[in-house]
Design a protein around this motif. Structure first.
Motif, PDB file in Angstrom:
ATOM      1  N   VAL A   1     -13.099 -21.621  20.048  1.00  0.00           N
ATOM      2  CA  VAL A   1     -13.916 -20.457  19.599  1.00  0.00           C
ATOM      3  C   VAL A   1     -15.520 -21.137  19.951  1.00  0.00           C
TER       4      VAL A   1
ATOM      5  N   ILE B   1     -15.804 -13.708  22.621  1.00  0.00           N
ATOM      6  CA  ILE B   1     -16.315 -13.233  21.623  1.00  0.00           C
ATOM      7  C   ILE B   1     -17.575 -12.579  21.760  1.00  0.00           C
TER       8      ILE B   1
ATOM      9  N   GLY C   1     -19.853 -11.675  17.477  1.00  0.00           N
ATOM     10  CA  GLY C   1     -19.211 -12.141  16.418  1.00  0.00           C
ATOM     11  C   GLY C   1     -17.678 -11.823  16.073  1.00  0.00           C
TER      12      GLY C   1
ATOM     13  N   GLU D   1     -20.790 -23.070  17.729  1.00  0.00           N
ATOM     14  CA  GLU D   1     -21.890 -22.201  17.791  1.00  0.00           C
ATOM     15  C   GLU D   1     -21.653 -20.498  17.303  1.00  0.00           C
ATOM     16  N   HIS D   2     -20.447 -20.288  17.411  1.00  0.00           N
ATOM     17  CA  HIS D   2     -20.024 -18.916  16.806  1.00  0.00           C
ATOM     18  C   HIS D   2     -19.474 -19.050  15.260  1.00  0.00           C
TER      19      HIS D   2
ATOM     20  N   ILE E   1     -14.215 -15.440  12.110  1.00  0.00           N
ATOM     21  CA  ILE E   1     -14.473 -14.470  13.099  1.00  0.00           C
ATOM     22  C   ILE E   1     -13.643 -13.237  13.402  1.00  0.00           C
TER      23      ILE E   1
END
Lengths: 535, 482
Positions: free
Chosen positions: A313, A278, A281, A316-317, A501
């Protein structure tokens, strides 16, 4: 030119997980001319839709074992027949009793009526009427599994039009069916069936469809609607049928894989994704176990939502609300699987012989009380001592599944709660006791069973999680409860395969319209990606 | 007479007083020797009584006093139990780490429940094919005004089970049990049954003030309101048949053979008895009787009345005698109790709902199956009494020395005494398919019947409920509109 998958020359799409949905996404994307790579952790594709020779000479349909809702349009679009898919319809659904002949429900409605007449003449007359009503409701419901789920809170014209169409369809049913539809979506299976039938021996096996893959009992509200699935199934155009794919359910995956390859998709096995890449974002590819990075413009996950978002993922994302919703998403595996290799066919005490009655599925569901008691035990964290078992003998439907004269037996078992009172991780200590409970239960109906067993494979939900990578071993990637369906699957506002995402899409059973060998989530996800120009 | 009300339960009294206030001459026929139905002290919670009815009937001048509901005490075998106030400020001290979540939860309810409350105070929407879409769309728009986030939350949690839902918010099993128990009243569900969160929200939407003096005081003021309006109240008058001529209700026939004429008949007894027993089958459209028979009315309620020589105190908090208490300290206790109901067994260690005052206690058991395996007999009644005392004794060890059981009513007794089909105090289980427009069916939910001039207004009709008065009020309004 740089290698495909490098930063300079990324894949158009990577599909994580070569289950039947992942393969379906890949096939649709490749068919549209996109460069697609499927990454599968195991040495074979199929996910929970695999056939494996666990014991020499005997092919097990390890997890899933029959097909009903595989969408006909997917079979057509992906030319699965050309790629070797063959189905054998199940001709009978047999519910044995300990003290009598039990009940066979045949594909032939007249034969079924004769059988039911022994239990209740009134039910025999109602049965075809019931079928007609359910057929009408199934036609109302069917569009929901073939399109995106409209969000009732949305003000977008497309949602509004879709809802309006559904409302018009609903109103055109007439008042009696409107009321019935309402009951069907909210009632417990047994309560609903009791409005039509009086024989518990008929109601019990019918009510089972509502509990499969859920941590609910046959009396739990919200389990009735799954009855519709029986009236929605269509195999080769003949509605209301369950079928066994020649070669086992793995053959379905192989046909889809073959179709995907024919369109140019690449499939790598023994390639386990350890995390999503990632950047700012945006999903830009994946990292494999071992560190290899593969770049892609977009990623489709064929894994369950919990694994996808919290595993690959990372919290935290994700937006906080979304992460919380995924944490609350109910996986709750409740079923296990026992696959058995047999030296000879273990005949049923009250219907001996290898007749047509065993060429379909056999349900150990002697009464609604039996089923509810099985659930009661599971609620408090133990597997059912006398479980609901759905048995299929694949070797009777496809001689190639076992050596001549020998047989394989596939037993879907419920309840085996993932969350044992002693902790999910203690399943390995309880696994064989669970297997014994299944064999003991079956042996009451098939007296020679224990002598006939050559080998048995027991899969608890813990094993399904460890082997197939499905969180908590839930065969549908998340319970099919009202609150986790349609526009709420897996999270309200995120049921259109797109995720928070950018560049990451969800195309697994954890997405709308849900589980079973249906292919719809994978196909709809790919179609959405193409429509959105994301790939 | 302009209108006859069948059944002098709280809904019947509300309906009669409402019609009388519009200037109609109304008669109420009650089979028993007293008025109030299950509000005669059987059900002891009055906090669900509709504020709309209180103001419509101007009950306060008739002696009705309201107060905030008394806090509920949940005793525990370890620790000090929990005294739960509805007000988060008052509750904070007892709740510890759950205090803040409780405040946030109440704030969420305050945002979303006014919508639900508004639906309870009006006729159920007509969702039949030939009905106008406009009222439905208006309701839909009002719902959407809650905002995307709250709607998503309601649609997510509504179908879930109350144990899961409350566990998302709270850690204390005592708190979860206190909130979950009333959500299961009148249902055929346990704390693990899906859709029990919906009934939790429904319950919370109904709660406002309680009546000082309890259900008896409420009935007293309703009777006064009726008398003030000139309503003719007849106790011990059983209606045997609703007279229908040319598809129109023209009056009733009483058990003594006499007939009373009226242009409007409003039945405030259960819809099944009304349409299956009081109306001749040929007066109903084809199919109606079948629909009504399908209404699920599996009662689970029983009650013990205790005479006390001293107040009931719990070992976990000596010296404290709560007016309201709930026995059962874990949501799974509620589920286990329901397991007994489901399998038609005598409850063991049943959860209890207790109210004590003035040297008496009323103990409600909500897990006594009407269809007990083998049926209810005197011996089984004694068994129930024993089971309840044993359950209570786990928390209040002295109870046997201070309490004498003066009466035990099994669900079968309730059916007998109150004329409740299935022994069900709400004339129909609360379940998603038996609520709103589906209570008890698409037509009847609007308080109308296919017989002109015949209206229905018991708890078996939208919006259901315990002692709420809402169905009676809505039925009276339907009757006024003809």
């Amino acid at each position: 030119m740089a290698t495909l998958g490098s930063e300079q020359n990324p894949w158009d799409a990577i599909v994580i997980g070569g289950g039947h949905n992942g393969l379906t996404s890949a096939a649709y994307l490749a068919r549209a001319g996109r460069k697609v790579l499927v990454l599968e952790r195991r040495h074979l594709v199929g996910g929970a839709s695999v056939t494996e020779e666990i014991y020499p000479g005997f092919k097990y349909t390890v997890c899933s074992y029959v097909v009903s809702l595989l969408r006909p349009w997917i079979i057509r679009d992906l030319e699965l027949s050309k790629h070797g898919l063959r189905m054998v319809p199940l001709e009978c659904s047999y519910t044995p009793q300990l003290d009598g002949p039990g009940l066979c429900r045949w594909a032939d409605p007249d034969l079924t009526r004769q059988e039911i007449r022994r239990l209740s003449p009134r039910d025999a007359d109602t049965y075809p009427e019931f079928g007609k009503l359910m057929g009408k409701l199934a036609r109302f419901a069917k569009p929901f599994i073939d399109e995106i789920a409209p969000d009732p809170t949305s003000f977008k014209p497309s949602d509004f039009l879709q809802l309006k169409r559904a409302a018009d369809r609903f109103r055109s049913l007439g008042d009696d069916l409107t009321a019935l539809q309402f009951k069907l979506t909210t009632m417990g299976g047994v309560d609903f069936l009791r409005e039509f039938f009086e024989s518990d021996q008929l109601i019990a096996p019918m009510s089972c469809s509502g509990i499969i893959g859920t941590m609910l009992g046959v009396n739990s509200p919200g389990t009735a609607y799954v009855l519709l699935h029986h009236y929605m199934g269509e195999i080769d155009g003949s509605s209301r049928a369950w079928a066994f794919p020649v070669g086992g359910t793995g053959a379905v995956s192989e046909a889809i894989a073959s179709s995907a390859r024919s369109f140019g998709a690449e499939i790598r096995t023994e390639a386990a994704v350890s995390q999503m890449r990632i950047k700012n974002g945006r999903a830009t590819g994946v990292v494999l176990e071992g560190g290899e990075e593969i770049a892609a413009r977009s990623v489709v996950s064929g894994c369950d939502p919990r694994l996808t978002f919290l595993g690959l993922v990372g919290r935290e994302h994700l937006p906080g609300d979304f992460a919380t919703s995924i944490e609350r998403y109910k996986n709750r595996g409740s079923s296990g699987k026992v696959n058995i290799a047999l030296d000879r066919f273990p005949e049923f005490a009250h219907r001996p012989g290898i007749g047509p009655h065993v060429t379909g599925d056999v349900a150990i569901a002697p009464s609604t009380d039996y089923l509810e008691t099985a659930f009661d035990e599971a609620k408090y964290g133990t597997f059912s001592r006398r479980p609901f078992i759905n048995v299929v003998f694949p070797s009777l439907l496809d001689r190639g599944m076992a050596p001549p004269g020998k047989h394989v037996m596939s037993c879907f078992v419920q309840y085996a709660p993932y969350d044992l009172a002693s902790g999910a991780e203690t399943w390995p200590e309880h696994r064989e006791a669970f297997g014994d409970a299944v064999v003991d239960t079956l042996a009451e109906y098939m007296p020679t069973l224990k002598e006939d067993i050559l080998h048995r494979q027991v899969l608890s939900p813990w094993d399904i999680q460890e082997q197939m990578g499905i969180t908590e071993g839930n065969i549908f990637h998340g319970e099919l409860g009202l609150e986790q369906l349609l526009f709420q699957r897996p999270v309200a506002g995120w049921a259109r395969f797109k995720t928070p995402i950018d560049g990451l899409w969800l195309g697994s059973s954890g997405a709308h319209p849900g589980g079973g060998i249906m292919g719809a989530p994978g196909a709809l996800a790919a179609k959405e990606m193409l429509k959105a120009g994301a790939v | 007479m302009d209108a006859i009300v069948i059944g002098g339960g709280h809904n019947g009294l509300v309906a009669a007083a409402t019609l009388a206030r519009q200037g109609h001459r109304v008669g109420v026929f009650e089979q028993r020797g007293q008025f109030g139905g299950v509000a005669d002290g059987l059900l002891h919670d009055t906090q669900s009584f509709s504020p709309e009815v209180v103001s419509d009937l101007n009950l306060c001048p008739h002696g009705l006093k309201l107060q905030d509901p008394a806090p509920v005490f949940v005793p525990s075998r370890e620790g000090h139990g929990l005294l739960l106030h509805r007000d988060p400020d008052l509750a904070a001290e007892e709740l510890g780490p759950d205090a803040e979540p409780y405040r946030n939860w109440r704030a969420f309810l305050d945002r979303v429940l006014p919508f639900a409350r508004a639906q309870l105070d009006r006729t159920a929407p007509d969702v039949r094919g030939n009905a106008s879409l406009w009222p439905l769309m208006k309701t839909g728009m009002a719902f959407r005004r809650l905002g995307k986030k709250d709607i998503h939350e309601l649609l997510r949690v509504g179908p879930a089970c109350v144990d899961d839902y409350l566990s998302e918010w709270f850690t204390s099993p005592l708190l979860k049990t206190a909130l979950a128990a009333p959500a299961l009243h009148g249902t055929f569900m346990g704390s693990r049954s899906p859709t029990s969160t919906a009934t939790l929200l429904l319950h919370e939407a109904q709660v406002s003030k309680e009546v000082v003096g309890g259900a008896l005081a409420l009935v007293g003021s309703l009777v006064k309101a009726c008398r003030a309006g000139g309503v003719e109240l007849q106790a011990g008058a059983e209606v045997r048949r609703i007279r229908v001529e040319g598809g129109r209700a023209v009056g009733v026939e009483l058990a003594d053979g006499s007939s009373v004429d009226a242009g409007t008949v409003l039945s405030c007894i259960g819809p099944r008895r009304t349409l299956l027993d009081l109306v001749a089958p040929e007066q109903l459209p084809v199919g109606t009787a079948g629909h009504i028979r399908k209404v699920r009315v599996r009662g689970t309620l029983a009650r013990l009345t205790l005479k006390l020589s001293g107040p009931i105190e719990y070992a976990c908090r000596p010296g404290f005698a709560p007016e309201r208490s709930l026995v059962g300290e874990h949501p799974l206790d509620l589920e286990r109790a329901f397991d007994h109901v489901k399998h038609r067994r005598m409850p063991t260690d049943p959860p209890l709902d207790i109210r004590q005052s003035g040297g008496e206690a009323s103990v409600l058991v909500r897990c006594a199956p009407f269809q007990l395996e083998g049926g209810w007999t005197d011996a089984r009644r004694s068994e129930l009494t024993e089971s309840v005392l044993a359950s209570l004794e786990r928390y209040a060890p002295e109870v046997r020395s201070i309490a004498t059981v003066t009466e035990t009513l099994t669900p079968a007794d309730l059916a007998q005494r109150y004329g409740l089909e299935g022994g069900h105090e709400m004339h129909g289980e609360l379940a998603l398919d038996q609520l709103g427009p589906m209570r008890p069916g698409l037509e009847l939910s609007r308080h109308l019947t296919s017989i002109e001039g015949l209206f229905c207004g018991s708890a078996g009709i939208h919006p259901g409920g315990g002692i709420s008065g809402r169905p009676g009020r809505l039925a009276a309004r339907a009757a006024q509109q003809g």
